[in-house]
Design an enzyme around this catalytic site. Structure first.
Site, mmCIF file in Angstrom:
data_model
loop_
_atom_site.group_PDB
_atom_site.id
_atom_site.type_symbol
_atom_site.label_atom_id
_atom_site.label_comp_id
_atom_site.label_asym_id
_atom_site.label_seq_id
_atom_site.Cartn_x
_atom_site.Cartn_y
_atom_site.Cartn_z
ATOM 1 N N ASN A 8 104.883 46.338 84.329
ATOM 2 C CA ASN A 8 104.574 45.235 85.242
ATOM 3 C C ASN A 8 105.286 43.990 84.712
ATOM 4 O O ASN A 8 104.883 43.427 83.713
ATOM 5 C CB ASN A 8 103.051 45.043 85.267
ATOM 6 C CG ASN A 8 102.619 43.845 86.091
ATOM 7 O OD1 ASN A 8 103.439 43.197 86.747
ATOM 8 N ND2 ASN A 8 101.336 43.544 86.065
ATOM 9 N N LYS A 10 105.390 41.118 85.982
ATOM 10 C CA LYS A 10 104.695 39.866 86.348
ATOM 11 C C LYS A 10 105.742 38.861 86.865
ATOM 12 O O LYS A 10 106.699 39.282 87.510
ATOM 13 C CB LYS A 10 103.878 39.343 85.176
ATOM 14 C CG LYS A 10 102.940 40.445 84.652
ATOM 15 C CD LYS A 10 101.871 39.995 83.723
ATOM 16 C CE LYS A 10 101.023 41.193 83.326
ATOM 17 N NZ LYS A 10 99.935 40.867 82.437
ATOM 18 N N HIS A 92 95.223 43.793 90.578
ATOM 19 C CA HIS A 92 95.468 43.477 89.164
ATOM 20 C C HIS A 92 94.523 42.350 88.745
ATOM 21 O O HIS A 92 94.216 41.461 89.544
ATOM 22 C CB HIS A 92 96.931 43.063 88.970
ATOM 23 C CG HIS A 92 97.262 42.884 87.524
ATOM 24 N ND1 HIS A 92 97.002 41.720 86.853
ATOM 25 C CD2 HIS A 92 97.789 43.745 86.612
ATOM 26 C CE1 HIS A 92 97.363 41.863 85.579
ATOM 27 N NE2 HIS A 92 97.845 43.093 85.418
ATOM 28 N N GLU A 94 94.901 39.707 87.160
ATOM 29 C CA GLU A 94 95.400 38.340 87.389
ATOM 30 C C GLU A 94 95.242 37.951 88.864
ATOM 31 O O GLU A 94 95.050 36.780 89.189
ATOM 32 C CB GLU A 94 96.858 38.219 86.902
ATOM 33 C CG GLU A 94 96.904 38.141 85.378
ATOM 34 C CD GLU A 94 98.138 38.732 84.733
ATOM 35 O OE1 GLU A 94 99.170 38.882 85.393
ATOM 36 O OE2 GLU A 94 98.047 39.067 83.526
ATOM 37 N N GLU A 158 92.187 48.549 83.098
ATOM 38 C CA GLU A 158 92.712 47.489 82.243
ATOM 39 C C GLU A 158 91.590 46.508 81.903
ATOM 40 O O GLU A 158 91.261 45.631 82.715
ATOM 41 C CB GLU A 158 93.822 46.720 82.972
ATOM 42 C CG GLU A 158 94.985 47.584 83.373
ATOM 43 C CD GLU A 158 96.217 46.725 83.644
ATOM 44 O OE1 GLU A 158 97.173 46.817 82.880
ATOM 45 O OE2 GLU A 158 96.200 45.951 84.616
ATOM 46 N N GLY A 164 97.408 41.066 77.682
ATOM 47 C CA GLY A 164 98.217 39.954 77.160
ATOM 48 C C GLY A 164 97.628 39.295 75.922
ATOM 49 O O GLY A 164 98.056 38.226 75.514
ATOM 50 N N SER A 200 97.804 45.415 76.421
ATOM 51 C CA SER A 200 98.481 45.310 75.122
ATOM 52 C C SER A 200 99.059 46.638 74.611
ATOM 53 O O SER A 200 99.086 46.896 73.404
ATOM 54 C CB SER A 200 97.538 44.700 74.083
ATOM 55 O OG SER A 200 97.177 43.384 74.466
HETATM 56 P P1 PGA Z 1 99.934 43.494 78.745
HETATM 57 O O1 PGA Z 1 99.633 43.453 80.324
HETATM 58 O O2 PGA Z 1 100.563 44.810 78.437
HETATM 59 O O3 PGA Z 1 100.856 42.324 78.510
HETATM 60 O O4 PGA Z 1 98.616 43.340 78.059
HETATM 61 C C1 PGA Z 1 99.130 44.583 80.985
HETATM 62 C C2 PGA Z 1 98.977 44.308 82.456
HETATM 63 O O5 PGA Z 1 98.637 43.176 82.831
HETATM 64 O O6 PGA Z 1 99.183 45.208 83.297
#
Ligand code: PGA
Length: 238
Positions: A8, A10, A92, A94, A158, A164, A200
């Site tokens: 992803n 983003k 997601h 976010e 997740e 993140g 992560s």
């Molecule tokens: P990350 O993000 O690997 O940076 O923790 C995962 C995601 O948001 O799908």
């Protein structure tokens, strides 16, 4: 069987950066690895699709809540399909937490994406504050699946506190959440569903995570932006 590594991006990368990334990824992979999905920003879907030259798959990170019409700034499921997307992330964290998407919104988006025949990756996961209510939080997020045909749907678990942050969920956390999801789907649909873990994930921890029997692949944010790390993870998932 190879497990899926979904990246992803983003809100990252320009066209030139995406083209260079895909070229480097394909060189590093050589022949024979197709177990990956890249979800770039909308503006790069067509470019990534072309640059991957038939390898892997390409997905969107989000979709509009309506089929067409006066929705300034939005992109419909039909448009995603038109530029070559194979799949779409829905819900997601976010989107849920920064943009206030509700389960109702996510259910509508799921319908629209399914109608276009795109594969859906439904993202679910609890915040730190919700962790003690894990089962009820996940079940409420999974309720958008009710009365859907699951053939074209996969789930990504997740935990919000692991996205993140560099904090990976423990093996016990992952097994617990994935088992809740599998049981929900078994009880409601008498069927099975693939489940990715996200939060992560990086080359250093992917093998341990994929070795857990309940994990069918990973959804990677930060580490997927680097073609070398992405290639390493795709190879570890084979
Ligand atoms: P990350 O993000 O690997 O940076 O923790 C995962 C995601 O948001 O799908």
């Amino acid at each position: 069987m190879a497990k899926l590594v979904a990246g992803n991006f983003k809100m990252n990368k320009t066209k030139k950066e995406a083209e260079d990334y895909c070229a480097e990824l394909l060189t590093l992979l050589g022949k024979g690895y197709n177990n990956f999905l890249i979800c770039p920003p909308y503006t790069l879907i067509e470019c990534v699709k072309r640059s991957l030259n038939g390898r892997g798959a390409v997905g969107a990170q989000n979709v509009a809540l309506a089929e067409s019409g006066a929705y300034t700034g939005e992109i419909s499921a039909k448009m995603l399909k038109d530029v070559g997307a194979d799949s779409c992330l829905i819900g997601h964290s976010e989107r849920r937490h920064i943009y206030g998407e509700t389960n109702d919104d996510i259910a509508k988006k799921l319908n629209l994406v399914q109608k276009e025949g795109l594969k859906t990756i439904l993202c679910v996961g609890e915040t730190l504050e919700e962790h003690r209510r894990l089962k009820s939080v996940l079940e409420s997020q999974l309720s958008v699946l009710n009365d859907k045909d699951l053939t074209n749907i996969i789930v990504a678990y997740e935990p919000v506190w692991a996205i993140g942050t560099g904090k990976v969920a423990t093996s016990d956390d992952i097994i617990k959440a994935h088992t809740i999801i599998k049981k929900y789907v078994k009880d409601k649909f008498n069927s099975e569903i693939s489940i990715l873990y996200g939060g992560s994930v990086k080359p250093e921890n992917i093998s341990e995570i994929l070795a857990l029997g309940v994990v069918d692949g990973v959804l990677v944010g930060g580490a997927s932006l680097d073609a070398k790390k992405m290639a390493q993870m795709i190879k570890s998932a084979k």
